[in-house]
Design an enzyme around this catalytic site. Structure first.
Site, PDB file in Angstrom:
ATOM      1  CG  HIS A 129      -2.125  -0.773   1.165  1.00 32.94           C
ATOM      2  ND1 HIS A 129      -3.008  -0.787   1.962  1.00 32.94           N
ATOM      3  CD2 HIS A 129      -2.336  -1.766   0.173  1.00 32.94           C
ATOM      4  CE1 HIS A 129      -4.247  -1.768   1.607  1.00 32.94           C
ATOM      5  NE2 HIS A 129      -3.626  -2.454   0.412  1.00 32.94           N
ATOM      6  CE1 TYR A 159      -5.122   3.762   8.618  1.00 29.52           C
ATOM      7  CE2 TYR A 159      -5.488   3.594  11.040  1.00 29.52           C
ATOM      8  CZ  TYR A 159      -4.941   3.162  10.061  1.00 29.52           C
ATOM      9  OH  TYR A 159      -3.925   2.398  10.052  1.00 29.52           O
ATOM     10  N   PRO A 209      -4.151  -0.053  19.213  1.00 25.29           N
ATOM     11  CG  PRO A 209      -5.854  -1.022  18.398  1.00 25.29           C
ATOM     12  CD  PRO A 209      -5.316  -0.689  19.442  1.00 25.29           C
ATOM     13  CE  LYS A 224       3.592   3.351  13.236  1.00 24.66           C
ATOM     14  NZ  LYS A 224       4.610   2.589  12.118  1.00 24.66           N
TER      15      LYS A 224
HETATM   16  P1  FAD Z   1       2.419 -11.659  21.643  1.00 21.61           P
HETATM   17  O1  FAD Z   1       2.068 -11.772  20.088  1.00 21.61           O
HETATM   18  O2  FAD Z   1       1.310 -11.452  22.620  1.00 21.61           O
HETATM   19  O3  FAD Z   1       3.100 -13.153  21.885  1.00 21.61           O
HETATM   20  C1  FAD Z   1       3.264 -13.493  23.120  1.00 21.61           C
HETATM   21  C2  FAD Z   1       3.257 -15.058  23.143  1.00 21.61           C
HETATM   22  O4  FAD Z   1       3.699 -15.506  24.480  1.00 21.61           O
HETATM   23  C3  FAD Z   1       2.072 -15.511  22.882  1.00 21.61           C
HETATM   24  O5  FAD Z   1       2.209 -16.541  21.933  1.00 21.61           O
HETATM   25  C4  FAD Z   1       1.460 -16.018  24.244  1.00 21.61           C
HETATM   26  O6  FAD Z   1       0.731 -17.052  23.939  1.00 21.61           O
HETATM   27  C5  FAD Z   1       2.935 -16.414  24.872  1.00 21.61           C
HETATM   28  N1  FAD Z   1       2.885 -16.669  26.289  1.00 21.61           N
HETATM   29  C6  FAD Z   1       2.171 -15.878  27.299  1.00 21.61           C
HETATM   30  N2  FAD Z   1       2.599 -16.229  28.604  1.00 21.61           N
HETATM   31  C7  FAD Z   1       3.396 -17.394  28.147  1.00 21.61           C
HETATM   32  C8  FAD Z   1       4.131 -18.214  29.436  1.00 21.61           C
HETATM   33  N3  FAD Z   1       3.570 -18.177  30.749  1.00 21.61           N
HETATM   34  N4  FAD Z   1       4.894 -19.404  28.762  1.00 21.61           N
HETATM   35  C9  FAD Z   1       4.851 -19.449  27.327  1.00 21.61           C
HETATM   36  N5  FAD Z   1       4.390 -18.418  26.453  1.00 21.61           N
HETATM   37  C10 FAD Z   1       3.706 -17.612  26.970  1.00 21.61           C
HETATM   38  N6  FAD Z   1       0.558  -4.448  15.591  1.00 21.61           N
HETATM   39  C11 FAD Z   1       0.957  -3.832  14.363  1.00 21.61           C
HETATM   40  O7  FAD Z   1       2.136  -3.823  14.186  1.00 21.61           O
HETATM   41  N7  FAD Z   1       0.246  -3.691  13.147  1.00 21.61           N
HETATM   42  C12 FAD Z   1      -1.180  -3.830  13.239  1.00 21.61           C
HETATM   43  O8  FAD Z   1      -1.704  -4.068  12.294  1.00 21.61           O
HETATM   44  C13 FAD Z   1      -1.570  -4.376  14.536  1.00 21.61           C
HETATM   45  N8  FAD Z   1      -3.042  -4.690  14.729  1.00 21.61           N
HETATM   46  C14 FAD Z   1      -3.376  -5.240  15.819  1.00 21.61           C
HETATM   47  C15 FAD Z   1      -4.682  -5.477  15.824  1.00 21.61           C
HETATM   48  C16 FAD Z   1      -5.273  -6.081  16.943  1.00 21.61           C
HETATM   49  C17 FAD Z   1      -6.644  -6.477  16.870  1.00 21.61           C
HETATM   50  C18 FAD Z   1      -4.537  -6.451  18.141  1.00 21.61           C
HETATM   51  C19 FAD Z   1      -4.977  -6.956  19.297  1.00 21.61           C
HETATM   52  C20 FAD Z   1      -3.157  -6.109  17.927  1.00 21.61           C
HETATM   53  C21 FAD Z   1      -2.387  -5.624  16.729  1.00 21.61           C
HETATM   54  N9  FAD Z   1      -1.260  -5.298  16.660  1.00 21.61           N
HETATM   55  C22 FAD Z   1      -0.783  -4.685  15.514  1.00 21.61           C
HETATM   56  C23 FAD Z   1      -0.322  -5.660  17.961  1.00 21.61           C
HETATM   57  C24 FAD Z   1       0.408  -6.886  17.603  1.00 21.61           C
HETATM   58  O9  FAD Z   1      -0.459  -7.982  17.358  1.00 21.61           O
HETATM   59  C25 FAD Z   1       1.060  -7.330  18.831  1.00 21.61           C
HETATM   60  O10 FAD Z   1       2.104  -6.120  19.178  1.00 21.61           O
HETATM   61  C26 FAD Z   1       2.340  -8.344  18.536  1.00 21.61           C
HETATM   62  O11 FAD Z   1       1.451  -9.690  18.552  1.00 21.61           O
HETATM   63  C27 FAD Z   1       3.423  -8.291  19.691  1.00 21.61           C
HETATM   64  O12 FAD Z   1       4.211  -9.600  19.467  1.00 21.61           O
HETATM   65  P2  FAD Z   1       4.692 -10.201  20.748  1.00 21.61           P
HETATM   66  O13 FAD Z   1       5.303 -11.648  20.180  1.00 21.61           O
HETATM   67  O14 FAD Z   1       5.596  -9.254  21.472  1.00 21.61           O
HETATM   68  O15 FAD Z   1       3.638 -10.684  21.865  1.00 21.61           O
HETATM   69  C1  DHB Z   2      -4.879  -2.828  11.084  1.00 22.04           C
HETATM   70  C2  DHB Z   2      -5.008  -2.532  12.608  1.00 22.04           C
HETATM   71  C3  DHB Z   2      -4.345  -1.383  12.685  1.00 22.04           C
HETATM   72  O1  DHB Z   2      -4.644  -0.960  13.995  1.00 22.04           O
HETATM   73  C4  DHB Z   2      -4.180  -0.306  11.866  1.00 22.04           C
HETATM   74  O2  DHB Z   2      -3.820   0.843  12.107  1.00 22.04           O
HETATM   75  C5  DHB Z   2      -3.925  -1.051  10.546  1.00 22.04           C
HETATM   76  C6  DHB Z   2      -4.324  -1.953  10.107  1.00 22.04           C
HETATM   77  C7  DHB Z   2      -5.243  -4.324  10.832  1.00 22.04           C
HETATM   78  O3  DHB Z   2      -5.741  -5.132  11.626  1.00 22.04           O
HETATM   79  O4  DHB Z   2      -5.333  -4.565   9.556  1.00 22.04           O
END
Ligand code: FAD
Ligand code: DHB
Length: 386
Positions: free
Chosen positions: A72, A201, A292, A296
Site C-alpha cells: 500500500h 481511517y 492499535p 505499531k
Molecule cells: P504476542 O503476540 O502477545 O506473543 C506472546 C506469546 O507469548 C504468545 O504466543 C503467548 O501465548 C505466549 N505466552 C504468554 N504467556 C506465556 C507463558 N507463561 N509461557 C510461554 N508462553 C507464553 N501491530 C502492528 O504492528 N500492526 C497492526 O496492524 C496491529 N494490529 C493489531 C490489531 C489487533 C486487533 C491487536 C490485538 C493487535 C494488533 N497489533 C498490531 C499488535 C500486535 O499484534 C502485537 O504487538 C504483537 O502480537 C506483539 O508480538 P509479541 O510476540 O511481542 O507478543
Molecule cells: C490494522 C490494524 C490497525 O490498528 C491499523 O492501524 C491498521 C491495520 C489491521 O488489523 O489490519
C-alpha cells in the site's frame, strides 16, 4: 536442556528472535503456553512497516509476503463528507505491506520446521530463575506433563503483555507508564472483497471506524465502542449499519458479507520502566504495548528483535557486551516514538462525546488535509522512518 538463549513465547517477537539468532549461529530454545494451531490462527496485526518487511526478508521468511501480501502506498483519512488520500510514496518514497500476523506466524513456524528448530508448545508452570546471575534458567512442565529445565546464558521474555517475564523483574512497576483509553475496538473479519484499495481511517461523531483487509477476499474492519460494551449487543446487521454510517461517502458503497469473527479489544499504552534486568531482556508486548490505531505493536516488536539480536550477536560471537547493555536505551527511543504516534492517532480519531473535543479533532484533521508538512510527519511515523 542447555542452550545459549531461552525464549519464552512463540509470538512474532519470539520466533523472529529465534530466526535472527539462528542466522548468526546462536542457539535458542523456544517455549510457548498455547498450541501451535491457536497461535497460527490468532487474528491480530495486519500491517507491516518497511523495516519489518526488511527484517523478514533478511531472515528468509518474506517469500509468501511478497507473493500474497498487498503493498500500500498510503492511507485514506476521513471526516464526514470528505475522504483524503495521504500518499506516503509521493511524500517520502516509502510504502507499507498488508499481510496478516496469522500468515507471519505460519511462515516463521515453517522456517523453524525447515531448520529442525523444535518449539515446545503447550507448556505450563513457566518460571524464571537466577536472572541476576550469568547462568539463569527457565523451568516449565512440558505438554506430556514432564518437568523441564532450560539452563542458558540469556533469557528473552517474548511472552506478551500478560506473560511472566516482566513480573520477574524486581520493582518493575517503578518508572512504568500505563494509560487505559476510555474506548475499545470491535473488530470483525468478513469474507468479502475490500470496498477500498487502501485502508480507511474515519472520524465520525458516533465514533471511529476503520476499513482494513487481509487479502482480496477477506476484510478486517473496526468500530469504536464503549469499553463496557458486550459483543452480544452487536448483531451482524448492527455492525454493518454502524460501519456504513461512519464511513459514508457520496458515490462510495460499503459492500457487506459473511462475518467470520468478531470481538472487542481493550486499548492501552504501556511502557515498562525496565526492559532488562541482569540476563533477562523483554521484547515486544512484554515490555510495551500501544493502542492499535496506527499499527505499531508488531512493528515495534520487530524493532526490538533487531536491537536485541544485534546485542546478542556481539555478546556471544565477539564477547562484547556493550551493545547488549544498551538494548533498553536503544529500544526505548523507538518505543516512545511509536507510543506518541499511536496515542496521537488514537486521540485524534476517537470521539469522547464532548462537542469541544469533536471540534478540536475536526480542526486538526482538516488542517492535516491541507498541510503537507503534517502529512509528511504522519507518513514518516506510519511507515516507520525514525
Ligand atoms: P504476542 O503476540 O502477545 O506473543 C506472546 C506469546 O507469548 C504468545 O504466543 C503467548 O501465548 C505466549 N505466552 C504468554 N504467556 C506465556 C507463558 N507463561 N509461557 C510461554 N508462553 C507464553 N501491530 C502492528 O504492528 N500492526 C497492526 O496492524 C496491529 N494490529 C493489531 C490489531 C489487533 C486487533 C491487536 C490485538 C493487535 C494488533 N497489533 C498490531 C499488535 C500486535 O499484534 C502485537 O504487538 C504483537 O502480537 C506483539 O508480538 P509479541 O510476540 O511481542 O507478543
Ligand atoms: C490494522 C490494524 C490497525 O490498528 C491499523 O492501524 C491498521 C491495520 C489491521 O488489523 O489490519
Amino acid at each position: 536442556m542447555k542452550t545459549q538463549v531461552a525464549i519464552i513465547g512463540a509470538g512474532p517477537s519470539g520466533l523472529l528472535l529465534n530466526r535472527y539468532l539462528a542466522k548468526h549461529g546462536i542457539e535458542s530454545i523456544v517455549i510457548e503456553d498455547r498450541s501451535r494451531e491457536y497461535v497460527e490462527a490468532r487474528i491480530r496485526a495486519g500491517l507491516l512497516e518497511t523495516q519489518s518487511v526488511k527484517l523478514m526478508e533478511e531472515l528468509g521468511v518474506a517469500d509468501r509476503l511478497y507473493k500474497e501480501g498487498m503493498e500500500h502506498k498510503g492511507i485514506y483519512l476521513q471526516v464526514p463528507g470528505e475522504r483524503h488520500h495521504i500518499d506516503f510514496e509521493e511524500l517520502i518514497g516509502h510504502t507499507v505491506w498488508v499481510y496478516g500476523q496469522t500468515e507471519i506466524q505460519k511462515d516463521l513456524d515453517a522456517a523453524c520446521d525447515k531448520a529442525g528448530q523444535e518449539i515446545h508448545y503447550e507448556v505450563t508452570e513457566v518460571a524464571l530463575h537466577d536472572i541476576d546471575s550469568d547462568h539463569p534458567s527457565v523451568t516449565f512442565v512440558d505438554k506430556d506433563g514432564n518437568s523441564q529445565k532450560i539452563e542458558c546464558a540469556v533469557i528473552a521474555g517474548c511472552d506478551g503483555f500478560w506473560g511472566p517475564s516482566r513480573k520477574a523483574i524486581p520493582d518493575v512497576e517503578v518508572g512504568s507508564f500505563e494509560r487505559v483509553y476510555p474506548y475499545s475496538w470491535l473488530g470483525i473479519l468478513a469474507n468479502v472483497a475490500p470496498s477500498t484499495d487502501e485502508l480507511i481511517y474515519a472520524w465520525h461523531p458516533d465514533g471511529f471506524a476503520m476499513h482494513s483487509m487481509r487479502s482480496d477476499k477477506v476484510r478486517r474492519l473496526y468500530i469504536q465502542v464503549d469499553p463496557n460494551d458486550d459483543i452480544a449487543n452487536w448483531s451482524d446487521d448492527r455492525i454493518w449499519e454502524a460501519l456504513a454510517k461512519r464511513m459514508e461517502l457520496t458515490g462510495w458503497e460499503l459492500k457487506t458479507g459473511e462475518i467470520t469473527e468478531k470481538n472487542i479489544l481493550a486499548m492501552r499504552s504501556f511502557v515498562s520502566g525496565k526492559l532488562s534486568h541482569g540476563r533477562l531482556f523483554l521484547v515486544g508486548d512484554a515490555g510495551h504495548t500501544v493502542p492499535p490505531t496506527g499499527a505499531k505493536g508488531l512493528n515495534s516488536a520487530a524493532n526490538d528483535v533487531r536491537f536485541l539480536g544485534e546485542g546478542l550477536v556481539d555478546f556471544f560471537n565477539k564477547k562484547d557486551a556493550s551493545l547488549l547493555n544498551r538494548y533498553s536505551e536503544r529500544a526505548k527511543e523507538t518505543i516512545w516514538r511509536v507510543t506518541h504516534f499511536s496515542w496521537w492517532m488514537t486521540t485524534m480519531l476517537h470521539t469522547s462525546g464532548n462537542e469541544f473535543d469533536n471540534q478540536l479533532q475536526l480542526s486538526q484533521l482538516k488542517h492535516l488535509f491541507k498541510n503537507k508538512a503534517l502529512q509528511t510527519n504522519l507518513a514518516e511515523n506510519y511507515v516507520g522512518i525514525r
